[in-house]
Motif scaffolding. Structure first.
Motif, PDB file in Angstrom:
ATOM      1  N   TYR A  42      37.740 -35.811 -22.391  1.00 33.75           N
ATOM      2  CA  TYR A  42      36.283 -35.917 -22.308  1.00 33.75           C
ATOM      3  C   TYR A  42      35.770 -34.910 -21.281  1.00 33.75           C
ATOM      4  O   TYR A  42      36.308 -34.820 -20.168  1.00 33.75           O
ATOM      5  N   HIS A 101      31.267 -25.796 -24.916  1.00 27.18           N
ATOM      6  CA  HIS A 101      31.230 -27.237 -24.680  1.00 27.18           C
ATOM      7  C   HIS A 101      31.017 -28.009 -25.978  1.00 27.18           C
ATOM      8  O   HIS A 101      31.583 -29.102 -26.161  1.00 27.18           O
ATOM      9  N   PRO A 118      37.718 -33.136 -29.559  1.00 26.62           N
ATOM     10  CA  PRO A 118      38.231 -33.453 -28.216  1.00 26.62           C
ATOM     11  C   PRO A 118      39.743 -33.534 -28.091  1.00 26.62           C
ATOM     12  O   PRO A 118      40.251 -33.611 -26.961  1.00 26.62           O
ATOM     13  N   GLN A 120      31.870 -42.930 -25.365  1.00 26.99           N
ATOM     14  CA  GLN A 120      31.716 -41.621 -25.967  1.00 26.99           C
ATOM     15  C   GLN A 120      31.993 -41.662 -27.465  1.00 26.99           C
ATOM     16  O   GLN A 120      31.292 -41.035 -28.267  1.00 26.99           O
ATOM     17  N   HIS A 121      33.011 -42.390 -27.872  1.00 17.76           N
ATOM     18  CA  HIS A 121      33.444 -42.376 -29.266  1.00 17.76           C
ATOM     19  C   HIS A 121      32.910 -43.545 -30.085  1.00 17.76           C
ATOM     20  O   HIS A 121      33.034 -43.546 -31.314  1.00 17.76           O
ATOM     21  N   ARG A 139      33.397 -31.025 -27.406  1.00 17.72           N
ATOM     22  CA  ARG A 139      32.905 -32.372 -27.703  1.00 17.72           C
ATOM     23  C   ARG A 139      33.168 -32.747 -29.159  1.00 17.72           C
ATOM     24  O   ARG A 139      33.458 -33.908 -29.466  1.00 17.72           O
TER      25      ARG A 139
END
Length: 209
Positions: free
Chosen positions: A44, A17, A24, A132-133, A21
């Motif tokens: 994601y 994972h 991506p 997220q980014h 991450r």
């Protein structure tokens, strides 16, 4: 990856994972009608959805991928990679029986890929992806920063995709099959290359697995 040397296999979910991450942008491959369809799409990971997590993203409505769905697919995530010269091995001086190789780390996520076209869910997806980014930035961009009518227009031009992961595969080919002395030589050689990619691989080679 099924035929890869077993000592290179990685199964710890946290390790797999973490690479997903950190890197991506996936190569997403679907087979349909005897042809392979490959797309490069940032995905994601939501580890809480399903027994093995779900990968989510979106494609342009003009993309020919989503009309093929649902379909079995594999998403390939590429981690650090670097050429390894046999001249870096101290053991080369013993008998010369060494050849070049390539070190790399990669993750394959296998599962069923489906399309998602609900406007509310698409908007939520865009919020998730942007947060997220952008979260690490001093002034994060948010989807609400753009005019609502502009976002509505963009929503009509995309289709969401979701890969319900059924199986993970991880390969960390990072000189585990070499002696400690040869591994130390690989680390020194990589660092001498002076590139970010080589430095990233040196870290992996230098960490016992």
């Amino acid at each position: 990856m099924a035929n890869a040397n077993r000592q290179f296999h990685v199964t710890e979910a946290a390790t797999l994972h973490a690479l997903v991450r950190a890197q991506p942008l996936a190569t997403l491959v679907v087979a349909q009608g005897g042809a392979l369809h490959a797309n490069h799409i940032p995905l994601y990971l939501d580890p809480a959805r399903g027994p093995h997590g779900t990968l989510i993203g979106h494609v342009a409505r003009a993309n020919g991928l989503w009309p093929l769905l649902p379909q079995t697919a594999v998403a390939v995530f590429h981690g650090p990679q670097a050429y390894v010269s046999p001249s870096w091995y101290p053991s080369k001086a013993v008998d010369g029986k060494q050849v070049p190789t390539w070190n790399y780390a990669a993750v394959h996520a296998h599962g069923t890929l489906a399309a998602m076209d609900d406007p509310a869910r698409l908007r939520s997806l865009l919020h998730t992806l942007s947060e997220q980014h952008e979260a690490h930035r001093p002034a994060p961009w948010r989807i609400d920063d753009a005019p609502p009518d502009y976002i509505d227009k963009l929503l009509r031009a995309i289709v969401g995709i979701e890969l319900a992961v059924e199986r993970w595969e991880g390969i960390w080919k990072v000189s585990q099959n070499r002696t400690d002395a040869d591994r130390a030589g690989v680390v020194q050689g990589l660092l001498a290359e002076g590139t970010p990619a080589a430095a990233d691989m040196a870290v992996l080679v230098g960490v016992p697995r």
